[in-house]
Design an enzyme around this catalytic site. Structure first.
Site, PDB file in Angstrom:
ATOM      1  N   GLU A  38       0.860  -1.182   0.000  1.00  0.00           N
ATOM      2  CA  GLU A  38       0.000   0.000   0.000  1.00  0.00           C
ATOM      3  C   GLU A  38       0.900   1.236   0.000  1.00  0.00           C
ATOM      4  O   GLU A  38       1.989   1.231   0.559  1.00  0.00           O
ATOM      5  CB  GLU A  38      -0.857  -0.033   1.273  1.00  0.00           C
ATOM      6  CG  GLU A  38      -1.683   1.215   1.532  1.00  0.00           C
ATOM      7  CD  GLU A  38      -2.252   1.233   2.952  1.00  0.00           C
ATOM      8  OE1 GLU A  38      -3.307   1.845   3.144  1.00  0.00           O
ATOM      9  OE2 GLU A  38      -1.635   0.629   3.862  1.00  0.00           O
ATOM     10  N   LYS A 106      -9.531   1.991  -1.330  1.00  0.00           N
ATOM     11  CA  LYS A 106      -9.657   1.429   0.022  1.00  0.00           C
ATOM     12  C   LYS A 106     -10.985   1.819   0.666  1.00  0.00           C
ATOM     13  O   LYS A 106     -11.348   2.994   0.734  1.00  0.00           O
ATOM     14  CB  LYS A 106      -8.486   1.937   0.861  1.00  0.00           C
ATOM     15  CG  LYS A 106      -8.367   1.332   2.258  1.00  0.00           C
ATOM     16  CD  LYS A 106      -7.125   1.896   2.937  1.00  0.00           C
ATOM     17  CE  LYS A 106      -6.893   1.323   4.315  1.00  0.00           C
ATOM     18  NZ  LYS A 106      -5.685   1.926   4.944  1.00  0.00           N
ATOM     19  N   CYS A 142      -4.621  -3.156   3.687  1.00  0.00           N
ATOM     20  CA  CYS A 142      -4.184  -2.833   5.049  1.00  0.00           C
ATOM     21  C   CYS A 142      -5.318  -2.972   6.068  1.00  0.00           C
ATOM     22  O   CYS A 142      -5.731  -4.080   6.378  1.00  0.00           O
ATOM     23  CB  CYS A 142      -3.565  -1.439   5.055  1.00  0.00           C
ATOM     24  SG  CYS A 142      -2.468  -1.116   6.469  1.00  0.00           S
TER      25      CYS A 142
END
Length: 263
Positions: A38, A106, A142
């Site tokens: 990321e 995300k 993440c």
């Protein structure tokens, strides 16, 4: 399928970070797929809007050129302008011929452990499964890994592999959380997981806590850790055998045993 786990250092200069990515690709010419962390473009703690680019900008274009040169598909984290002064925390999928296979913004922002990712990042609104490298890859970024319903939704949409790029924040028990959660997503979904964190920060970012714990891993559908990169920068190419998924699901048919009539 040969997968390169590219546990690179990510600093404050996008050009230096890009060069690390290009070097990693050059160092894994036999890989079918290379997965980067990321926020590979620039580390958190910077003024992200200053570095964000559209996906046809120079940073992703350079990655597409490198993918084409090395005939290696790429998954990597970048930042796109969000239009409200913030950015999208985006993962791009690039085919081995340089074509853009798709992107994922995300969903779950890291407003936890004292951080406020949402101050700089606008959340996405759609799970994404990429048709990439001859398979279907669901993307989990993440903090997303703490939400098992996302991984399950991706498997339900046909994901055969889960890719988990991360810039996992350092802190007490954080490494344990990372290694436990990525294995859990593999075990509960009986699927391969390619989890790539950035190498740990060796200096503090301009603001915020240091990020990256390393411990990038390739995990098979039974939860066996096939590769673990430890705490240092490095690139590891490991074999991912898609046939293992079917064997594990025949032995542990937990997905077929789901109580859809109740849950």
């Amino acid at each position: 399928m040969r997968v390169a786990l590219c546990q690179i250092e990510v600093g404050d200069d996008p050009q230096e970070n890009l060069q690390r990515m290009l070097d990693a690709l050059a160092g894994a010419p036999e890989a079918d797929l290379a997965v980067f962390p990321e926020a590979s473009q620039v580390r958190f703690g910077n003024e992200l809007a200053r570095f964000a680019e559209p996906l046809d900008g120079p940073f992703v274009t350079a990655l597409r050129d490198a993918a084409r040169t090395h005939r290696t598909a790429v998954i990597a984290g970048v930042f796109e302008p969000a239009g409200d002064g913030r950015v999208h925390n985006t993962v791009v999928g690039i085919e081995a011929d340089g074509a853009l296979a798709g992107s994922y913004r995300k969903l779950h922002l890291f407003d936890a452990f004292g951080d406020r990712e949402s101050e700089d990042v606008a959340a996405g609104d759609e799970p994404v499964v990429l048709d990439l490298a001859g398979t279907r890859i669901g993307v989990v970024t993440c903090y997303d890994v703490r939400f098992p319903e996302l991984a399950r939704a991706l498997v339900d949409r046909g994901a055969q592999i889960l890719a988990i790029p991360a810039a996992w924040a350092q802190g007490v028990f954080k490494e344990e959380h990372w290694t436990t959660l990525i294995r859990a997503r593999a075990i509960e979904n009986t699927t391969w997981v390619v989890a790539v964190d950035k190498a740990p920060d060796r200096s503090r970012p301009p603001r915020g806590a240091p990020g990256g714990v390393g411990r990038s891993q390739l995990i098979d559908p039974m939860g066996v850790v096939v590769a673990d990169l430890g705490p240092h920068p490095g690139v590891r190419v490991a074999e991912l055998d898609p046939a293992v998924t079917g064997k594990v699901r025949a032995l542990v048919p937990s997905l077929a045993h789901r109580r859809r009539d109740v849950l």
